[in-house]
Scaffold this motif. Structure first.
Motif, PDB file in Angstrom:
ATOM      1  N   UNK A 159       4.956  11.159  -1.674  1.00  0.00           N
ATOM      2  CA  UNK A 159       4.080  10.711  -2.758  1.00  0.00           C
ATOM      3  C   UNK A 159       3.656  11.856  -3.662  1.00  0.00           C
TER       4      UNK A 159
ATOM      5  N   UNK B 124       5.575   6.572   9.500  1.00  0.00           N
ATOM      6  CA  UNK B 124       5.684   5.943   8.176  1.00  0.00           C
ATOM      7  C   UNK B 124       4.790   6.674   7.163  1.00  0.00           C
ATOM      8  N   UNK B 125       3.540   6.898   7.550  1.00  0.00           N
ATOM      9  CA  UNK B 125       2.614   7.543   6.606  1.00  0.00           C
ATOM     10  C   UNK B 125       2.926   9.017   6.399  1.00  0.00           C
TER      11      UNK B 125
ATOM     12  N   UNK C 102       0.850  -1.204   0.000  1.00  0.00           N
ATOM     13  CA  UNK C 102       0.000   0.000   0.000  1.00  0.00           C
ATOM     14  C   UNK C 102       0.883   1.251   0.000  1.00  0.00           C
ATOM     15  N   UNK C 103       1.956   1.210   0.794  1.00  0.00           N
ATOM     16  CA  UNK C 103       2.891   2.341   0.832  1.00  0.00           C
ATOM     17  C   UNK C 103       3.410   2.620  -0.575  1.00  0.00           C
TER      18      UNK C 103
ATOM     19  N   UNK D 181      -6.676   4.981   1.787  1.00  0.00           N
ATOM     20  CA  UNK D 181      -5.514   4.698   0.941  1.00  0.00           C
ATOM     21  C   UNK D 181      -5.657   3.354   0.218  1.00  0.00           C
ATOM     22  N   UNK D 182      -6.646   2.576   0.623  1.00  0.00           N
ATOM     23  CA  UNK D 182      -6.874   1.274  -0.017  1.00  0.00           C
ATOM     24  C   UNK D 182      -7.739   1.470  -1.273  1.00  0.00           C
TER      25      UNK D 182
ATOM     26  N   UNK E 128       0.937  13.261  -3.378  1.00  0.00           N
ATOM     27  CA  UNK E 128      -0.530  13.244  -3.440  1.00  0.00           C
ATOM     28  C   UNK E 128      -1.152  14.117  -2.352  1.00  0.00           C
TER      29      UNK E 128
ATOM     30  N   UNK F  85       2.138   1.828  -3.363  1.00  0.00           N
ATOM     31  CA  UNK F  85       1.143   2.174  -4.369  1.00  0.00           C
ATOM     32  C   UNK F  85       0.953   3.697  -4.406  1.00  0.00           C
ATOM     33  N   UNK F  86       1.568   4.385  -3.450  1.00  0.00           N
ATOM     34  CA  UNK F  86       1.454   5.845  -3.395  1.00  0.00           C
ATOM     35  C   UNK F  86       2.781   6.567  -3.617  1.00  0.00           C
TER      36      UNK F  86
ATOM     37  N   UNK G 184      -2.399  13.353   0.667  1.00  0.00           N
ATOM     38  CA  UNK G 184      -3.697  12.875   1.116  1.00  0.00           C
ATOM     39  C   UNK G 184      -4.003  13.248   2.555  1.00  0.00           C
TER      40      UNK G 184
ATOM     41  N   UNK H 246      -3.351   1.374   8.607  1.00  0.00           N
ATOM     42  CA  UNK H 246      -3.461   2.059   7.314  1.00  0.00           C
ATOM     43  C   UNK H 246      -4.756   2.865   7.304  1.00  0.00           C
TER      44      UNK H 246
ATOM     45  N   UNK I 236       5.415   8.881   3.674  1.00  0.00           N
ATOM     46  CA  UNK I 236       4.735   8.551   2.417  1.00  0.00           C
ATOM     47  C   UNK I 236       3.943   9.766   1.921  1.00  0.00           C
TER      48      UNK I 236
END
Lengths: 267, 266
Positions: free
Chosen positions: B53, B45-46, A49-50, B198-199, B55, A52-53, B57, B194, B49
């Motif tokens: 990324x 972590x996020x 998932x990480x 994001x899925x 993005x 995928x971004x 988000x 998660x 990201x």
């Protein structure tokens, strides 16, 4: 040399006994091993998932992070099998609290070695074996090749890092001598390992500092894998050596002091 | 307000459970720290990201806020009834069967004490995060009430589920592996590890029908104002329906287990 042979002999006997013990509860060991892939699947899903971004995190691409993941899991299973489950956890959960440490203090073998390495958990190695096979398949599938130099430096750094991890974990385990109940310390170390699946370089500098000191997660995957992927540096080896020296000094002091503090009645 | 006599004993159970929590303070606070730390790991972590990324988000500080809220909600669905399993294995369950106390409610209130104190402490520890990062003007009273309702329902569902699972110890000696698997799946599908947006969309729509997402992700979306309170009623009903289903299963399994159970002495 004679003393070393004596230790090895005792250790060999312990492994034999424990193997018999694990096989007594075959179903339980089997069930745990069957569910191991589920956990791996969950962790790999997060990594997927990480990625995928984003294309890379901390300068590591998906293949490299997956490689790091495999190395981390193999090292974890060896750590758990050798001394974490039956050693550190035993000291933190039971040995001091219930007084079973007496048993090791009166035996003609080093109590330190007996406490930490006297109860290896074989079933944890099954997971490592599975991850090892997965890792080899992954390397073949992605046609990743390593030079002899990379493999030698990886082996050397892995051994060095594992010494550092053991010494830090052992330092934490000695808290059992000074506090009544400290089981959660083992759990915290356990949880910290989840960060070890990601390249330490991606985190802010304060986290990187913690990863090579209080929570030795960088040693559980990032530093060894860096050498395997030709990303390692001399600085990493120096930091690891420094950590080993410092934690050895701290551990020596804590263990001696802890034993002095420890008291019990009867054996 | 005077409690009925039948409830007084459980009030006592609750009080004793609170006292026991503080018996070993170092261990208790380390336990609270453990999961706060574990969940904030994912925030780190996020966060990376999110930055890399392109993005975006999450808004500025949004990652930390999300995981801080997840950390508060964590205990309501992530616990285990190992003590109950031990009592079943050792035959100590007989003491409940011969006394006017229900095993179910005894463990329900013991666990409620642990969760209440832990969640309260996390809320306290993370309060600066909420004060600083919550988007102005902050959550409304309706959003907060819905958040609390979801937390209580998450506990009800999880308790019934884990109670049912522990009952299987009557037949299998160990259910550790099953619990472990459930928790691993739960932590991903509930949004603890998660953020579910994001899925892929198809996965998220399937998750709406399952209880997982409504244990953590949905209440966070409500309190952050990303899901209107009225729209949150449907997930709440879904969660309650799952709870009802497990109540029925739990009763059936318990009845069957008790019929087969025998022991000597108390």
């Amino acid at each position: 040399m004679r003393k070393l042979r004596h230790h090895l002999h005792v250790y060999q006997a312990l492994w034999r006994i424990l193997l018999v013990y694990v096989l007594t509860y075959r179903v339980n060991a089997l069930v745990r091993s069957v569910f191991f892939p589920v956990w791996q699947l969950v962790m790999l899903t997060i990594i997927l998932v990480v990625f995928s971004h984003t294309d890379s995190i901390g300068g590591w691409n998906q293949t490299q992070v997956l490689m790091l993941y495999f190395v981390n899991q193999i090292l974890l299973s060896v750590t758990y099998a050798l001394y974490f489950e039956g050693g550190a956890r035993y000291l933190l959960y039971t040995a001091v609290h219930t007084g079973t440490l007496d048993r090791h203090l009166i035996q003609p073998v080093s109590p330190f070695l007996m406490v930490f390495f006297g109860r290896p958990h074989f079933d944890s190695l099954l997971g490592g074996l599975l991850m090892g096979i997965s890792c080899i398949m992954f390397v073949i599938y992605h046609q990743i090749s390593f030079t002899t130099e990379q493999l030698i430096s990886f082996t050397f750094v892995t051994l060095l890092s594992q010494v550092a991890v053991f010494l830090i974990v052992a330092c934490y385990s000695t808290l059992a001598f000074f506090f009544e109940r400290v089981q959660q310390v083992a759990e915290i170390l356990d949880k910290a390992n989840e960060l070890g699946q990601y390249p330490t370089a991606m985190f802010p500098s304060y986290v990187q500092g913690l990863a090579v000191s209080l929570f030795p997660i960088a040693f559980m995957g990032f530093i060894p894998t860096s050498f395997l992927l030709d990303k390692g540096s001399l600085g990493m080896v120096l930091v690891t050596t420094l950590v080993i020296v410092l934690s050895l000094l701290v551990l020596r002091r804590l263990w001696t002091r802890g034993l002095r503090t420890y008291s019990s009645v009867s054996t | 307000m005077r409690l009925p006599t039948s409830m007084k004993k459980y009030q006592l159970v609750f009080h004793i459970a609170v006292q026991e929590l503080f018996q070993y303070r170092f261990n208790f606070f380390a336990g609270v720290f453990k999961y706060t730390f574990a969940i904030l790991i994912y925030a780190l972590i996020w966060q990376v990201v999110n930055q890399q990324s392109g993005e975006e988000f999450f808004s500025e500080g949004g990652v930390l806020l999300y995981f801080a809220l997840a950390s508060v909600l964590f205990d309501f669905s992530n616990f285990h009834l190992v003590a109950l399993e031990e009592e079943i294995k050792l035959g100590y369950i007989s003491k409940y069967l011969t006394r006017p106390i229900s095993v179910f409610w005894f463990y329900f209130w013991t666990q409620a004490a642990t969760i209440g104190i832990r969640a309260g402490l996390r809320l306290l520890i993370l309060s600066p995060v909420f004060f600083i990062l919550f988007p102005s003007p902050g959550p409304t009273l309706a959003q907060l009430l819905m958040f609390v309702t979801f937390a209580i329902c998450a506990y009800l569902f999880s308790f019934v589920f884990f109670f049912t699972l522990s009952t299987f110890v009557f037949w299998f000696h160990e259910v550790y592996a099953i619990r472990w698997m459930w928790m691993s799946i739960l932590r991903v599908l509930s949004g603890i590890w998660i953020p579910l947006f994001l899925l892929p969309a198809a996965v998220v729509s399937v998750l709406q029908l399952l209880p997982f997402a409504h244990l953590v992700y949905t209440p966070i979306q409500v309190v952050l104002g990303k899901l209107p309170v009225v729209d949150a009623l449907q997930p709440l009903v879904i969660l309650l329906l799952w709870t009802a289903l497990f109540v029925v299963v739990s009763r059936l399994v318990w009845r069957k287990a008790i019929t087969a159970y025998e022991s000597t002495g108390i």
